[in-house]
Design an enzyme around this catalytic site. Sequence first.
Site, PDB file in Angstrom:
ATOM      1  N   ASN A  72      -2.240  -1.198   3.828  1.00  0.00           N
ATOM      2  CA  ASN A  72      -3.267  -0.654   2.947  1.00  0.00           C
ATOM      3  C   ASN A  72      -3.102   0.860   2.782  1.00  0.00           C
ATOM      4  OD1 ASN A  72      -4.372   0.583   5.263  1.00  0.00           O
ATOM      5  ND2 ASN A  72      -5.810  -1.095   5.594  1.00  0.00           N
ATOM      6  N   ILE A  73      -3.985   1.470   1.992  1.00  0.00           N
ATOM      7  CA  ILE A  73      -3.837   2.892   1.658  1.00  0.00           C
ATOM      8  C   ILE A  73      -3.953   3.791   2.877  1.00  0.00           C
ATOM      9  CG2 ILE A  73      -4.656   2.540  -0.706  1.00  0.00           C
ATOM     10  CD1 ILE A  73      -7.349   3.762   0.195  1.00  0.00           C
ATOM     11  N   CYS A 132      -3.528  -7.742  -5.201  1.00  0.00           N
ATOM     12  CA  CYS A 132      -3.868  -7.325  -3.837  1.00  0.00           C
ATOM     13  C   CYS A 132      -5.380  -7.430  -3.704  1.00  0.00           C
ATOM     14  CB  CYS A 132      -3.338  -5.931  -3.537  1.00  0.00           C
ATOM     15  SG  CYS A 132      -3.834  -4.643  -4.712  1.00  0.00           S
ATOM     16  N   SER A 133      -6.038  -6.469  -3.072  1.00  0.00           N
ATOM     17  CA  SER A 133      -7.487  -6.541  -2.919  1.00  0.00           C
ATOM     18  C   SER A 133      -8.196  -6.235  -4.235  1.00  0.00           C
ATOM     19  CB  SER A 133      -7.952  -5.553  -1.838  1.00  0.00           C
ATOM     20  OG  SER A 133      -7.350  -5.849  -0.602  1.00  0.00           O
ATOM     21  N   GLY A 135      -6.221  -4.591  -7.133  1.00  0.00           N
ATOM     22  CA  GLY A 135      -5.308  -4.723  -8.255  1.00  0.00           C
ATOM     23  C   GLY A 135      -4.799  -3.427  -8.837  1.00  0.00           C
ATOM     24  N   ASP A 137      -3.297  -0.764  -6.680  1.00  0.00           N
ATOM     25  CA  ASP A 137      -2.408  -0.040  -5.757  1.00  0.00           C
ATOM     26  C   ASP A 137      -1.123  -0.833  -5.519  1.00  0.00           C
ATOM     27  OD1 ASP A 137      -3.931   2.332  -5.187  1.00  0.00           O
ATOM     28  OD2 ASP A 137      -5.308   1.080  -4.038  1.00  0.00           O
ATOM     29  N   ARG A 174      -5.792   4.378  -9.562  1.00  0.00           N
ATOM     30  CA  ARG A 174      -6.787   5.444  -9.407  1.00  0.00           C
ATOM     31  C   ARG A 174      -6.115   6.733  -8.920  1.00  0.00           C
ATOM     32  NH1 ARG A 174     -11.643   2.828  -9.856  1.00  0.00           N
ATOM     33  NH2 ARG A 174     -12.840   4.541  -8.963  1.00  0.00           N
ATOM     34  N   ARG A 178      -6.481   8.725  -5.398  1.00  0.00           N
ATOM     35  CA  ARG A 178      -5.331   8.727  -4.489  1.00  0.00           C
ATOM     36  C   ARG A 178      -4.748  10.124  -4.277  1.00  0.00           C
ATOM     37  NH1 ARG A 178      -7.796   5.164  -3.412  1.00  0.00           N
ATOM     38  NH2 ARG A 178      -7.401   2.947  -3.784  1.00  0.00           N
TER      39      ARG A 178
END
Length: 374
Positions: A72-73, A132-133, A135, A137, A174, A178
Site C-alpha cells: 500500500n501507499i 485495488c482498494s 482504483g 494507485d 490523486r 500523493r
Amino acid sequence: RTGILQKNCKEDELFLESVQTLSRNKSGKDLPFMIFDARSKIAARGNQMKGKGMENVANYENTKLNFLDMANIHAIRDSFEKVTAMCNAPSNTKWETRLEQSQWLLHVQSVVRGAYFVSQHLVAGGAALVHCSDGWDRTSQLTSLSLLLVDPYYRTYSGFQVLVEREWLSFGHRFHDRLGMAHPSQKSPIFLLFLDAVHQFLVQFPDVFEFTQEYLTVLCDLFSSGWTTTFLRNCPQERSSADRLQLWDVLDAMRTELTNERYYLSTDPINPRVSLRHMVLWREYFLRFDWWRETLAEDRQGPVVWVPDHAVQNCHLCHERFNALKFKRKHHCRSCGNIFCGNCASKRICIPLKNYTTPVLVCDKCYQEHTTSP
C-alpha cells in the site's frame, strides 16, 4: 461482495458477464476471465470491514481471481524514504545491506511482475479486470505498465504521453494527495514507482523505446515540482481552472535531446525478466547528484554547490526527517552546500574565500572547521 454483509451488485455482475464474452484466444476458444486484484487476500478481506470488498467468482462463469500482493501507499512511502536516505548518505558503508533493507527494489519487482501477468493474459487474447482498494494507485500502475508491454504505440514519444494522460490523469490518480499537499500521511511516490518500473523496461530493452532514461528523470522532476498544471490536483475538473504551462509542452520542446537515437519500431510484445535479481537501482534518478560530493572533495575553496531541496528527506548531520508540521525545515549550509535542520545549522560566520563578506548560515561541522582553522 462489499462490506461485512457481503452485499453484491447485480448491475456490476451483468457488466462483467458482458466483458467475459471478449475473453477468447486466436482459435476462438474461451479463455478464463481474469480478475487481477493488486492487494493481498488478507488486505482485501480487511477492506471488507471498511465497506469495501472483492469479487465472488462463484457468481461468474469461467472466472479466476488473482491477488498480486502489492504494497500500500504507506509501505511505499517508508521504503522510498529509506532508499533516498541511503543514496544521500555520505558513507557507502553496508550499501547492499541498506538497499536490501529499504525493500525498494522488492516493490519495483512487485509492480513489474504484476504488469507482466496482466500483459501475458492480454497477449493470449483474454480479457481482464484490474483493480485495488480504490482504483487510482496500484490500478494505474498495472494497467499502464501492461499496455506498455503489449502495445508498441505506448513506447513511442507521443504514445507514452497518451498512456499517462489516460491511465493516470483521466482515471483520477490523486497527484495532489500523493505529493503530500493535502496531508503528510497521504504522501507516497506511486507515480515515481511507476516510472522506476518503466526504467527497468528500458534497461532490459533499450532499443524499443523512443524516449530515453533522461526523459523519465525530467518527467519525474516536472511532475513533482508543481511548475506545470498537468499534475496539479486530483482530477481533470480540479485542474481545468489552472492556467500554467503544460508539462507535455516542455517535453515536446526537449524532444531532440530526449529521443532515443537507437530506437526502432518493434511490433512484438516485450517480455521482461521479473525476478528480483534482474531489478536494478535507478541510478540516473537516485544517484544523479553524486557529482556534487566529488566537486566539493576536489575543491573545497571553490563555489558552493547546493544540494537540491527535493533530493534530501533527512538532515545531513543528525539524520532527523524533515517535517513542516513539526517545524523541521530545511536549511542550506553556505559553506558545504548540504541540507540541515535548524538545530544543526544555527550559526553564522563570514566566509571570504567563498565571497561571503557578511555572516551567513553554516552547519555546526563547517562552523567548527572555520573557527578552529589556523
